[in-house]
Design a protein around this motif. Structure first.
Motif, PDB file in Angstrom:
ATOM      1  N   VAL A 198      50.237  31.024  53.547  1.00  0.00           N
ATOM      2  CA  VAL A 198      49.473  31.264  52.317  1.00  0.00           C
ATOM      3  C   VAL A 198      48.019  31.577  52.674  1.00  0.00           C
ATOM      4  O   VAL A 198      47.360  30.810  53.380  1.00  0.00           O
ATOM      5  CB  VAL A 198      49.539  30.051  51.361  1.00  0.00           C
ATOM      6  N   ILE A 199      47.539  32.712  52.159  1.00  0.00           N
ATOM      7  CA  ILE A 199      46.144  33.112  52.368  1.00  0.00           C
ATOM      8  C   ILE A 199      45.247  32.366  51.386  1.00  0.00           C
ATOM      9  O   ILE A 199      44.198  31.858  51.742  1.00  0.00           O
ATOM     10  CB  ILE A 199      45.983  34.631  52.184  1.00  0.00           C
ATOM     11  N   GLY A 200      45.666  32.315  50.119  1.00  0.00           N
ATOM     12  CA  GLY A 200      44.871  31.630  49.106  1.00  0.00           C
ATOM     13  C   GLY A 200      45.400  31.873  47.714  1.00  0.00           C
ATOM     14  O   GLY A 200      46.445  32.486  47.516  1.00  0.00           O
ATOM     15  N   LYS A 201      44.645  31.384  46.739  1.00  0.00           N
ATOM     16  CA  LYS A 201      45.005  31.512  45.325  1.00  0.00           C
ATOM     17  C   LYS A 201      44.391  32.784  44.755  1.00  0.00           C
ATOM     18  O   LYS A 201      43.249  33.113  45.050  1.00  0.00           O
ATOM     19  CB  LYS A 201      44.479  30.316  44.538  1.00  0.00           C
ATOM     20  N   ALA A 202      45.174  33.470  43.931  1.00  0.00           N
ATOM     21  CA  ALA A 202      44.714  34.725  43.319  1.00  0.00           C
ATOM     22  C   ALA A 202      44.572  34.499  41.817  1.00  0.00           C
ATOM     23  O   ALA A 202      45.548  34.576  41.082  1.00  0.00           O
ATOM     24  CB  ALA A 202      45.707  35.844  43.592  1.00  0.00           C
ATOM     25  N   ASP A 205      50.528  28.034  40.447  1.00  0.00           N
ATOM     26  CA  ASP A 205      49.425  28.816  41.014  1.00  0.00           C
ATOM     27  C   ASP A 205      49.960  30.181  41.424  1.00  0.00           C
ATOM     28  O   ASP A 205      51.089  30.288  41.908  1.00  0.00           O
ATOM     29  CB  ASP A 205      48.860  28.146  42.280  1.00  0.00           C
ATOM     30  N   VAL A 206      49.140  31.206  41.264  1.00  0.00           N
ATOM     31  CA  VAL A 206      49.468  32.520  41.808  1.00  0.00           C
ATOM     32  C   VAL A 206      48.808  32.590  43.176  1.00  0.00           C
ATOM     33  O   VAL A 206      47.609  32.343  43.303  1.00  0.00           O
ATOM     34  CB  VAL A 206      48.983  33.658  40.885  1.00  0.00           C
ATOM     35  N   ILE A 207      49.615  32.889  44.190  1.00  0.00           N
ATOM     36  CA  ILE A 207      49.127  32.878  45.565  1.00  0.00           C
ATOM     37  C   ILE A 207      49.392  34.222  46.257  1.00  0.00           C
ATOM     38  O   ILE A 207      50.231  34.997  45.814  1.00  0.00           O
ATOM     39  CB  ILE A 207      49.776  31.746  46.394  1.00  0.00           C
ATOM     40  N   VAL A 208      48.669  34.434  47.327  1.00  0.00           N
ATOM     41  CA  VAL A 208      48.924  35.569  48.212  1.00  0.00           C
ATOM     42  C   VAL A 208      49.304  34.971  49.561  1.00  0.00           C
ATOM     43  O   VAL A 208      48.664  34.030  50.035  1.00  0.00           O
ATOM     44  CB  VAL A 208      47.679  36.470  48.340  1.00  0.00           C
ATOM     45  N   PHE A 209      50.376  35.520  50.164  1.00  0.00           N
ATOM     46  CA  PHE A 209      50.829  35.008  51.456  1.00  0.00           C
ATOM     47  C   PHE A 209      51.272  36.155  52.350  1.00  0.00           C
ATOM     48  O   PHE A 209      51.626  37.233  51.878  1.00  0.00           O
ATOM     49  CB  PHE A 209      51.955  33.975  51.284  1.00  0.00           C
ATOM     50  N   VAL A 238      41.017  36.772  46.122  1.00  0.00           N
ATOM     51  CA  VAL A 238      41.810  35.649  46.618  1.00  0.00           C
ATOM     52  C   VAL A 238      40.849  34.568  47.082  1.00  0.00           C
ATOM     53  O   VAL A 238      39.997  34.806  47.936  1.00  0.00           O
ATOM     54  CB  VAL A 238      42.730  36.088  47.775  1.00  0.00           C
ATOM     55  N   ASN A 239      40.985  33.395  46.499  1.00  0.00           N
ATOM     56  CA  ASN A 239      40.158  32.242  46.834  1.00  0.00           C
ATOM     57  C   ASN A 239      40.788  31.548  48.036  1.00  0.00           C
ATOM     58  O   ASN A 239      41.756  30.801  47.912  1.00  0.00           O
ATOM     59  CB  ASN A 239      40.092  31.313  45.621  1.00  0.00           C
TER      60      ASN A 239
END
Length: 189
Positions: free
Chosen positions: A171-175, A69-73, A55-56
């Motif tokens: 949102v933590i970041g982009k995956a 975008d694919v994200i992690v949250f 995760v960026n």
């Protein structure tokens, strides 16, 4: 210099190197990149259950969050979800006859082609809905996103009232980088 003093200096240098390395790794994991384990089938075929993804974290600050975008949250203190951004603040989202409409304009979703082909003309991958049906609003409010899993039949996402519209600050970041399994390493879109 005595042998004992030389060994002490060498030990001190090694200790310094280890401390600097640990601080560096913690800094990178906290502020730039962090690994996650994909758990579940909601992002298939893009990400499979058990995939390991980087995760960026800093990417969302540098380039912002963009549609698809694919994200992690964060969903709870202990739980994170991985989903695809479909709607941004100010957007109206609707699905009709398996076609995504954003602000009345139809959008292609090439990452769904494999699943749609499996349907062979029988049924739809994504059931019809409008933003009004799901969130009781006509456009996505400022500070929120509408997200969907790529496995539309089996995904807990913004269509589910337990998730709903997600706050951008969760949102933590982009995956977008898979590093395991080894035969699938690479950038994922």
């Amino acid at each position: 210099m005595t042998l004992q003093k030389k060994e002490k200096n060498e030990l001190l240098e090694w200790l310094k190197a280890i401390v600097v390395t640990v601080v560096f790794v913690i800094g990178i994991r906290t502020f730039i990149f962090t690994p996650i384990l994909v758990s579940g089938e909601s992002m298939m075929p893009t990400y499979e259950d058990g995939d390991r993804v980087i995760v960026n974290i800093i990417g969302k600050q540098i380039s912002g969050l963009e549609r698809f975008d694919v994200i992690v949250f964060h969903t709870t203190e202990e739980t994170n979800y991985i989903k695809r951004v479909i709607g941004l603040p100010g957007d109206h989202i609707a699905y009709k006859d398996d076609v995504l409409y954003i602000n009345g304009t139809p959008y292609d979703e090439p990452y769904l082609d494999a699943y749609k082909a499996q349907l062979m003309g029988y049924g739809t991958l994504t059931q019809d809905f409008t933003l009004e049906d799901l969130a009781n609003v006509s456009t996505i409010p400022e500070g929120y996103l509408f997200v969907l899993g790529d496995n539309r039949v089996n995904s807990t996402d913004s269509r589910d009232p337990r998730v709903g519209l997600i706050a951008i600050d969760t949102v933590i970041g982009k995956a977008n980088i898979r590093f395991y399994p080894l035969d699938h390493i690479g950038i994922v879109k």
